[in-house]
Structure formats: C-alpha cells, structure tokens
Motif scaffolding. Structure first.
Motif, short mmCIF file in Angstrom:
data_model
loop_
_atom_site.label_atom_id
_atom_site.label_comp_id
_atom_site.label_asym_id
_atom_site.label_seq_id
_atom_site.Cartn_x
_atom_site.Cartn_y
_atom_site.Cartn_z
N ALA A 42 8.88 10.90 -5.53
CA ALA A 42 8.85 9.55 -4.96
C ALA A 42 9.77 9.40 -3.76
O ALA A 42 9.64 8.44 -3.00
CB ALA A 42 9.24 8.54 -6.03
N GLY A 43 10.72 10.32 -3.61
CA GLY A 43 11.66 10.23 -2.50
C GLY A 43 12.71 9.16 -2.68
O GLY A 43 13.25 8.64 -1.70
N LEU B 151 0.83 -1.20 0.00
CA LEU B 151 0.00 0.00 0.00
C LEU B 151 0.86 1.26 0.00
O LEU B 151 0.49 2.28 -0.58
CB LEU B 151 -0.93 0.00 1.21
N GLY B 152 2.03 1.18 0.65
CA GLY B 152 2.96 2.31 0.65
C GLY B 152 3.46 2.60 -0.75
O GLY B 152 3.56 3.76 -1.16
N VAL B 153 3.78 1.53 -1.49
CA VAL B 153 4.23 1.70 -2.88
C VAL B 153 3.11 2.30 -3.71
O VAL B 153 3.33 3.22 -4.52
CB VAL B 153 4.69 0.36 -3.48
N VAL B 154 1.89 1.79 -3.51
CA VAL B 154 0.74 2.31 -4.27
C VAL B 154 0.54 3.80 -3.98
O VAL B 154 0.31 4.60 -4.90
CB VAL B 154 -0.54 1.53 -3.90
N VAL C 171 15.82 0.29 -3.41
CA VAL C 171 17.14 0.57 -3.99
C VAL C 171 17.12 1.95 -4.65
O VAL C 171 16.05 2.51 -4.90
CB VAL C 171 17.52 -0.51 -5.03
N PRO C 172 18.29 2.50 -4.97
CA PRO C 172 18.33 3.79 -5.66
C PRO C 172 17.80 3.67 -7.09
O PRO C 172 17.73 2.58 -7.65
CB PRO C 172 19.83 4.15 -5.65
N LEU C 173 17.47 4.80 -7.66
CA LEU C 173 17.09 4.84 -9.07
C LEU C 173 18.36 4.92 -9.90
O LEU C 173 19.07 5.93 -9.87
CB LEU C 173 16.20 6.06 -9.34
N ASP C 174 18.68 3.84 -10.60
CA ASP C 174 19.89 3.82 -11.42
C ASP C 174 19.64 3.02 -12.69
O ASP C 174 18.50 2.65 -12.99
CB ASP C 174 21.07 3.25 -10.61
N ILE D 117 11.28 1.75 -5.52
CA ILE D 117 10.55 1.82 -4.24
C ILE D 117 10.29 0.43 -3.70
O ILE D 117 10.50 0.15 -2.52
CB ILE D 117 9.22 2.57 -4.43
N ALA D 118 9.79 -0.47 -4.56
CA ALA D 118 9.44 -1.81 -4.12
C ALA D 118 10.65 -2.59 -3.63
O ALA D 118 10.57 -3.35 -2.66
CB ALA D 118 8.76 -2.57 -5.26
#
Length: 367
Positions: A252-253, A23-26, A295-298, A291-292
């Motif tokens: 998204a943080g 739910l946090g991801v949603v 990990v970082p966005l890379d 997010i799921a």
C-alpha cells in the motif's frame, strides 16, 4: 421484458462519479486485497485435494479396451472445516484458481471439471439443487419437486463434464435440518459419490458443525479426508502476523514505524479471535483508513478500523485498552450486535477513534 443491468456498466458509472482521490484509494486497496497471504496449512490442503483428483481420475480397469473399462471408481470426499473467519474459503478459492488441472475455474462453459456452489442461508436440499443447476448452466424456468430437481442435477453434472463438486458453507444446509432432512441430505451426498453412471468427487467446506453429519455417510467416513483449518497459535504465529502487517503496508505504500508490526501483532491476533482471515481483514481496513486519511499505519488506525467494525468504545477496543488481553473479543465479533454495555449510552457521544487531526481521545496508557 427489460434487459438485466450490466455489472461492468454499473461499476463504470459509479467510478465515473468518484473523485480522483477516492479512485486512488480504490486502486491501492485492489492491490492490497488481491494479495494472497499463504498459510501454514496450504500444503496439506493441496496434497489432500490432489489425492481426491487422482481418485476421480481412476478407472475400473485400464487394460480392457471397451466402454465399460472407462467407468470410473466411486470417488472420495474432502471435508474442510474451520471456524468463521479462519480463511478456509479464500484458501480453497486460490487453490482452485491456480491449480493447473482447473483452468477456466469459475467461468461457465469453460470445461473446468470443478464447480463451486455456495450454499445459501437458509437452505433446503431443493434450494441447493436449483442453485446447482444454475451453476451448471441450466437455470430452472418452472417449479419442480425436489426429486425431479435432483434428477436434473445428476443429468447435468454429466452433460457439463463436472467431475468435482465443491459445496461451500455446507452448514447452512445441515444446521437447521431435521432428522428426516439430514437423512435425505446424506443419501444425496452418497449418491453423488457412488453413481454408476457419473460419480462426482466432493469438496465440502463449512463450520465444524458439519462433521458429525458427514461422518455418518459411510462413503465419506471410509473414503474421505477431513482437514481442519487451525486457529492462530499464540505466541507461535505472532511473527507471521507481524509479517502480514509489514507486507501489506509495503504494497500500500503506507508508513510503518520501526517495531510497530511486532508490537501490534499480539493485539491484532487477540482482536481477530485468533482467526487468520479476520486478522487480515482488520489489516486491510486499517490500511484503507491510513490511505484515505493520509496518516501512518499505527494503533490509531487499527483502533478506528476495529471501532468501525464493532461499534465498541475504548475500554473494549483491544488496540486502545490498557487491559486489552482480558477483553473477550468473541463476544463482540461473533454476535450479530455488540453487547449492550459496550455501546455508549448516548450515540451522539460515541467514542470513535480519530485521525491525527483529533488525537488524544483514547484513554491514557492505551498506547
């Protein structure tokens, strides 16, 4: 007869069964996907649409105080075309949702003067008429001939106070039509615009293939405005693509390394075949993976997002391959299925990019 299921109740039941983490991801992705990203052609679109509205509002003669003076002139058409994935539908939707003249847009019975109908695939003129009646609040209870369906459409456009009609994905109607059907479609569009009782302004959007058939309608050719959604200009738009990555990641943080967005923008534009809408979707999907997985966005998250969408291996993944600029991504994204040679021979050994926990699967030099 049983009642139709309530969508909100169905969604509430689904959400009640999800974990707190899911739910946090949603919740985060609702914010990310709800963020509208303005494009360079939004201003041109708004100006063209405002011109259409002014034409719709114009009466024959505002000096004579009788019923005839209230009759409006024949209207105009706005034709918006672009390749699939360029973002034309989203741009039009936002324009309609935020326009001060269109309060209540999308809500049946709100009195909004504009109604949108998405043309289904496949579609006939009769099918479109039936869908239009449903959107106008008059679903058919029995089968009717095509001309009777459209008689009702014209009647209920007036009864509902609809002054502008938006036909989205119009290519679904015209691309498969024969010569006789195209002629009937053209005559119907003309009749909508020049009706002496209730002329309707048209906004027609779809693939570029609709242009020749619409230009053949004199009223559209003579009094229409054609707006084409551009592809991303490389390298001119790369800074804008980088800003999209950074902006959405901030919402998204998720962590983004310094200069990552600038270095990734060329790969993202190439992977999205220079189409703004597809590029944004890939950013959404990479952020959701980040997010799921926590990990970082890379490049790994982008590579995974591209794999999930296409099923291709590392050699044809523009976020991994060394010679990524030489990959023809249109062969992958535009076909219904990826080319045979891009899929591993053994599906059990499919080279899916892994999270940081299983790093090292990509070919050397791919970063």
């Amino acid at each position: 007869m049983s009642e139709m299921p309530d969508e909100n109740n169905a969604l509430n039941r689904l959400r009640a069964s999800m974990t707190e983490k899911e739910l946090g991801v949603v919740a985060v992705m609702e914010k990310v996907r709800g963020e509208y990203l303005p494009s360079g052609w939004d201003e041109d679109l708004r100006r063209a649409f405002d011109g259409l509205l002014r034409t719709v509002a114009t009466r024959h003669d505002d000096q004579i105080d009788d019923e005839a003076s209230e009759r409006r002139r024949e209207t105009r058409a706005l034709v918006v075309v672009g390749e699939a994935g360029t973002g034309k539908t989203e741009s039009l939707s936002r324009l309609f949702r935020t326009h001060p003249v269109l309060q209540g847009y999308g809500v049946l019975g709100s009195g909004c003067p504009l109604v949108t109908v998405s043309v289904p695939s496949p579609c006939t003129l009769k099918t479109l008429g039936i869908r239009l009646l449903r959107a106008l609040g008059y679903p058919l209870a029995r089968d009717m001939r095509e001309h009777l369906v459209w008689n009702l459409v014209f009647e209920h456009l007036e009864l509902s106070g609809t002054l502008v009609l938006h036909l989205d994905e119009m290519h679904n109607l015209t691309d498969g039509a024969n010569v006789a059907e195209i002629d009937t479609i053209q005559k119907t569009l003309k009749a909508l615009m020049v009706s002496p009782e209730w002329p309707v302004g048209l906004v027609v959007s779809g693939l570029p293939s609709i242009v020749p058939d619409l230009r053949a309608v004199e009223e559209i050719r003579r009094r229409g405005r054609f707006v084409r959604v551009p592809l991303l200009d490389i390298p001119g738009d790369l800074s804008s693509v980088a800003q999209v990555i950074t902006h959405l990641a901030g919402i998204a943080g998720v962590t983004v390394e310094k200069d990552f967005a600038e270095n990734t923008a060329p790969r993202l534009a190439h992977a999205g075949i220079h189409r703004f809408g597809i590029a944004v979707e890939l950013v959404h999907e990479a952020i959701e993976i980040a997010i799921a997985d926590g990990v970082p966005l890379d490049l790994d998250t982008f590579a995974t997002a591209y794999f999930d969408r296409t099923g291709v291996g590392d050699l044809l993944n523009p976020f991994v391959a060394v010679s990524w600029a030489e990959i023809d991504c249109s062969l992958i994204l535009l076909d219904e299925a990826p080319p045979e040679q891009v899929l591993p021979a053994d599906p059990r050994k499919r080279d899916r990019p892994k999270s940081r926990k299983n790093k090292g699967k990509h070919e050397k030099g791919g970063r």
